[in-house]
Design a protein around this motif. Structure first.
Motif, PDB file in Angstrom:
ATOM      1  N   ALA A   1       0.830  -1.214   0.000  1.00 55.96           N
ATOM      2  CA  ALA A   1       0.000   0.000   0.000  1.00 55.96           C
ATOM      3  C   ALA A   1       0.862   1.261   0.000  1.00 55.96           C
ATOM      4  O   ALA A   1       0.407   2.329  -0.409  1.00 55.96           O
ATOM      5  CB  ALA A   1      -0.926   0.007   1.206  1.00 55.96           C
ATOM      6  N   GLY A   2       2.117   1.135   0.477  1.00 59.99           N
ATOM      7  CA  GLY A   2       3.007   2.290   0.541  1.00 59.99           C
ATOM      8  C   GLY A   2       2.911   3.002   1.881  1.00 59.99           C
ATOM      9  O   GLY A   2       2.018   2.713   2.692  1.00 59.99           O
ATOM     10  N   PRO A   3       3.839   3.945   2.127  1.00 60.86           N
ATOM     11  CA  PRO A   3       3.969   4.576   3.445  1.00 60.86           C
ATOM     12  C   PRO A   3       2.747   5.381   3.893  1.00 60.86           C
ATOM     13  O   PRO A   3       2.579   5.640   5.081  1.00 60.86           O
ATOM     14  CB  PRO A   3       5.190   5.485   3.296  1.00 60.86           C
ATOM     15  N   GLU A   4       1.906   5.775   2.940  1.00 56.26           N
ATOM     16  CA  GLU A   4       0.712   6.538   3.348  1.00 56.26           C
ATOM     17  C   GLU A   4      -0.220   5.713   4.234  1.00 56.26           C
ATOM     18  O   GLU A   4      -0.982   6.261   5.029  1.00 56.26           O
ATOM     19  CB  GLU A   4      -0.064   7.007   2.113  1.00 56.26           C
ATOM     20  N   LEU A   5      -0.162   4.389   4.090  1.00 51.73           N
ATOM     21  CA  LEU A   5      -1.029   3.545   4.932  1.00 51.73           C
ATOM     22  C   LEU A   5      -0.633   3.689   6.402  1.00 51.73           C
ATOM     23  O   LEU A   5      -1.496   3.837   7.271  1.00 51.73           O
ATOM     24  CB  LEU A   5      -0.973   2.078   4.494  1.00 51.73           C
ATOM     25  N   LEU A   6       0.668   3.660   6.663  1.00 51.08           N
ATOM     26  CA  LEU A   6       1.122   3.818   8.048  1.00 51.08           C
ATOM     27  C   LEU A   6       0.749   5.208   8.574  1.00 51.08           C
ATOM     28  O   LEU A   6       0.334   5.362   9.725  1.00 51.08           O
ATOM     29  CB  LEU A   6       2.636   3.592   8.135  1.00 51.08           C
ATOM     30  N   GLU A   7       0.855   6.214   7.706  1.00 49.38           N
ATOM     31  CA  GLU A   7       0.462   7.569   8.106  1.00 49.38           C
ATOM     32  C   GLU A   7      -1.021   7.605   8.488  1.00 49.38           C
ATOM     33  O   GLU A   7      -1.403   8.228   9.484  1.00 49.38           O
ATOM     34  CB  GLU A   7       0.724   8.563   6.970  1.00 49.38           C
ATOM     35  N   ALA A   8      -1.850   6.940   7.702  1.00 51.34           N
ATOM     36  CA  ALA A   8      -3.299   6.911   7.989  1.00 51.34           C
ATOM     37  C   ALA A   8      -3.565   6.186   9.306  1.00 51.34           C
ATOM     38  O   ALA A   8      -4.442   6.588  10.087  1.00 51.34           O
ATOM     39  CB  ALA A   8      -4.043   6.233   6.840  1.00 51.34           C
ATOM     40  N   CYS A   9      -2.806   5.129   9.562  1.00 52.26           N
ATOM     41  CA  CYS A   9      -2.978   4.389  10.822  1.00 52.26           C
ATOM     42  C   CYS A   9      -2.524   5.247  12.005  1.00 52.26           C
ATOM     43  O   CYS A   9      -3.172   5.267  13.061  1.00 52.26           O
ATOM     44  CB  CYS A   9      -2.194   3.076  10.777  1.00 52.26           C
ATOM     45  N   ARG A  10      -1.422   5.969  11.821  1.00 52.91           N
ATOM     46  CA  ARG A  10      -0.941   6.874  12.882  1.00 52.91           C
ATOM     47  C   ARG A  10      -1.990   7.940  13.185  1.00 52.91           C
ATOM     48  O   ARG A  10      -2.223   8.286  14.344  1.00 52.91           O
ATOM     49  CB  ARG A  10       0.359   7.555  12.446  1.00 52.91           C
ATOM     50  N   GLU A  11      -2.623   8.423  12.131  1.00 49.33           N
ATOM     51  CA  GLU A  11      -3.669   9.444  12.279  1.00 49.33           C
ATOM     52  C   GLU A  11      -4.859   8.871  13.080  1.00 49.33           C
ATOM     53  O   GLU A  11      -5.399   9.543  13.963  1.00 49.33           O
ATOM     54  CB  GLU A  11      -4.122   9.878  10.873  1.00 49.33           C
ATOM     55  N   LEU A  12      -5.228   7.637  12.800  1.00 44.98           N
ATOM     56  CA  LEU A  12      -6.311   6.998  13.567  1.00 44.98           C
ATOM     57  C   LEU A  12      -5.947   6.890  15.041  1.00 44.98           C
ATOM     58  O   LEU A  12      -6.771   7.137  15.924  1.00 44.98           O
ATOM     59  CB  LEU A  12      -6.596   5.584  13.023  1.00 44.98           C
ATOM     60  N   ARG A  13      -4.686   6.506  15.286  1.00 44.59           N
ATOM     61  CA  ARG A  13      -4.225   6.384  16.678  1.00 44.59           C
ATOM     62  C   ARG A  13      -4.239   7.740  17.386  1.00 44.59           C
ATOM     63  O   ARG A  13      -4.523   7.842  18.576  1.00 44.59           O
ATOM     64  CB  ARG A  13      -2.812   5.781  16.729  1.00 44.59           C
ATOM     65  N   ALA A  14      -3.934   8.793  16.639  1.00 43.23           N
ATOM     66  CA  ALA A  14      -3.857  10.132  17.242  1.00 43.23           C
ATOM     67  C   ALA A  14      -5.250  10.734  17.456  1.00 43.23           C
ATOM     68  O   ALA A  14      -5.405  11.677  18.226  1.00 43.23           O
ATOM     69  CB  ALA A  14      -3.039  11.041  16.340  1.00 43.23           C
ATOM     70  N   THR A  15      -6.262  10.166  16.801  1.00 44.22           N
ATOM     71  CA  THR A  15      -7.608  10.752  16.870  1.00 44.22           C
ATOM     72  C   THR A  15      -8.609   9.782  17.495  1.00 44.22           C
ATOM     73  O   THR A  15      -8.820   9.798  18.692  1.00 44.22           O
ATOM     74  CB  THR A  15      -8.073  11.200  15.466  1.00 44.22           C
ATOM     75  N   LYS A  16      -9.175   8.887  16.667  1.00 47.70           N
ATOM     76  CA  LYS A  16     -10.259   8.011  17.122  1.00 47.70           C
ATOM     77  C   LYS A  16      -9.821   6.886  18.053  1.00 47.70           C
ATOM     78  O   LYS A  16     -10.627   6.363  18.823  1.00 47.70           O
ATOM     79  CB  LYS A  16     -10.906   7.328  15.890  1.00 47.70           C
ATOM     80  N   LEU A  17      -8.564   6.453  17.935  1.00 49.00           N
ATOM     81  CA  LEU A  17      -8.154   5.223  18.622  1.00 49.00           C
ATOM     82  C   LEU A  17      -6.877   5.400  19.446  1.00 49.00           C
ATOM     83  O   LEU A  17      -5.881   4.697  19.231  1.00 49.00           O
ATOM     84  CB  LEU A  17      -7.943   4.097  17.592  1.00 49.00           C
ATOM     85  N   PRO A  18      -6.891   6.315  20.417  1.00 49.57           N
ATOM     86  CA  PRO A  18      -5.663   6.559  21.184  1.00 49.57           C
ATOM     87  C   PRO A  18      -5.170   5.311  21.923  1.00 49.57           C
ATOM     88  O   PRO A  18      -3.965   5.163  22.147  1.00 49.57           O
ATOM     89  CB  PRO A  18      -6.064   7.665  22.172  1.00 49.57           C
ATOM     90  N   ASP A  19      -6.086   4.411  22.287  1.00 51.12           N
ATOM     91  CA  ASP A  19      -5.669   3.194  23.003  1.00 51.12           C
ATOM     92  C   ASP A  19      -5.479   2.004  22.067  1.00 51.12           C
ATOM     93  O   ASP A  19      -5.345   0.869  22.517  1.00 51.12           O
ATOM     94  CB  ASP A  19      -6.699   2.837  24.081  1.00 51.12           C
ATOM     95  N   GLY A  20      -5.566   2.254  20.771  1.00 53.49           N
ATOM     96  CA  GLY A  20      -5.414   1.154  19.817  1.00 53.49           C
ATOM     97  C   GLY A  20      -6.754   0.522  19.484  1.00 53.49           C
ATOM     98  O   GLY A  20      -7.801   0.915  20.006  1.00 53.49           O
ATOM     99  N   LEU A  21      -6.701  -0.463  18.601  1.00 52.83           N
ATOM    100  CA  LEU A  21      -7.917  -1.151  18.147  1.00 52.83           C
ATOM    101  C   LEU A  21      -8.109  -2.415  18.990  1.00 52.83           C
ATOM    102  O   LEU A  21      -7.180  -3.207  19.150  1.00 52.83           O
ATOM    103  CB  LEU A  21      -7.754  -1.513  16.660  1.00 52.83           C
ATOM    104  N   ALA A  22      -9.314  -2.579  19.530  1.00 45.92           N
ATOM    105  CA  ALA A  22      -9.587  -3.729  20.403  1.00 45.92           C
ATOM    106  C   ALA A  22      -9.622  -5.029  19.601  1.00 45.92           C
ATOM    107  O   ALA A  22      -9.945  -5.038  18.409  1.00 45.92           O
ATOM    108  CB  ALA A  22     -10.923  -3.526  21.111  1.00 45.92           C
ATOM    109  N   VAL A  23      -9.335  -6.128  20.272  1.00 40.99           N
ATOM    110  CA  VAL A  23      -9.458  -7.451  19.656  1.00 40.99           C
ATOM    111  C   VAL A  23     -10.919  -7.660  19.241  1.00 40.99           C
ATOM    112  O   VAL A  23     -11.837  -7.380  20.010  1.00 40.99           O
ATOM    113  CB  VAL A  23      -9.025  -8.552  20.652  1.00 40.99           C
TER     114      VAL A  23
END
Ligand code: AR6
Length: 182
Positions: free
Chosen positions: A40-62
């Protein structure tokens, strides 16, 4: 909803959404997660980092799922889910079933018509591929019967994409045992 078993690499599938067997951090890893991030390229990691910084500060639950764009992938979206880790004592099959159901719910919300799943939890997380196949197929069939609030699901095609001939055979057998074609 059609269910198909495909042997191959999920990163090249021409579907609307592919599902990633991620970990709670969403910040990458090995296995199919590593392959998806590479393709997918490095933008995918950026999008995941953005999710962690906004909607999912504690990560994604099992058992939960969340979507990002697919960036350089043929698929328009990546739906990240976190399977239970047997090595950490996560042996509840409902958690694994939830990965499939929640991913389909997200896919439907996006308007995806085709979704590809890997064998979530059947690698590093230590689940028997037979169990993953049975639970995954059962969860997809159950979801097809009761999608979002009484509507017909948008998703018409679900692929299980397996990296080895052996695992593909296990999924084919599980599909036959679950009642053959959809
Ligand atoms: N396409 C399809 N399937 C694949 C591919 C691919 N390109 N690559 C591997 N597989 P795993 P898990 C298969 O370990 O057990 C990661 O580090 C693989 O052969 O990827 O849920 C995450 O970051 C196996 O059958 O996922 C987590 O930390 C299946 O995908 C952890 O591993 C799942 O194996 C998640 O472990």
């Amino acid at each position: 909803m059609r269910i198909e078993i495909v042997e191959g690499d999920i990163t090249v599938r021409p579907v609307d959404a592919i599902v990633n067997a991620a970990n709670s951090s969403l910040l990458g890893g090995g296995g199919v997660d590593g392959a998806i991030h590479r393709a997918a390229g490095p933008e995918l990691l950026e999008a995941c980092r953005e999710l962690r910084a906004t909607k999912l500060p504690d990560g994604l639950a099992v058992g939960a799922a969340v979507a990002t764009p697919g960036f350089l992938l043929p698929a328009k979206w990546v739906i990240h889910t976190v399977g239970p880790n047997r090595h950490a004592g996560q042996t509840n099959p409902a958690l694994l079933a939830s990965c499939f159901t929640e991913s389909l719910r997200i896919a439907d919300g996006l308007g995806a018509r085709s979704v590809a799943f890997p064998a979530v939890s059947a690698g590093v997380y230590g689940w028997d591929a037979r169990k993953v196949a049975q639970l995954g197929i059962e969860a997809v069939r159950a979801y097809a019967g009761r999608p979002l609030e009484g509507e017909k699901p948008m998703v018409e095609l679900v692929e299980f994409v397996l990296f080895s001939e052996e695992t593909a055979g296990i999924f084919r057998q599980a599909l036959e045992e679950s009642g053959g074609g959809p």
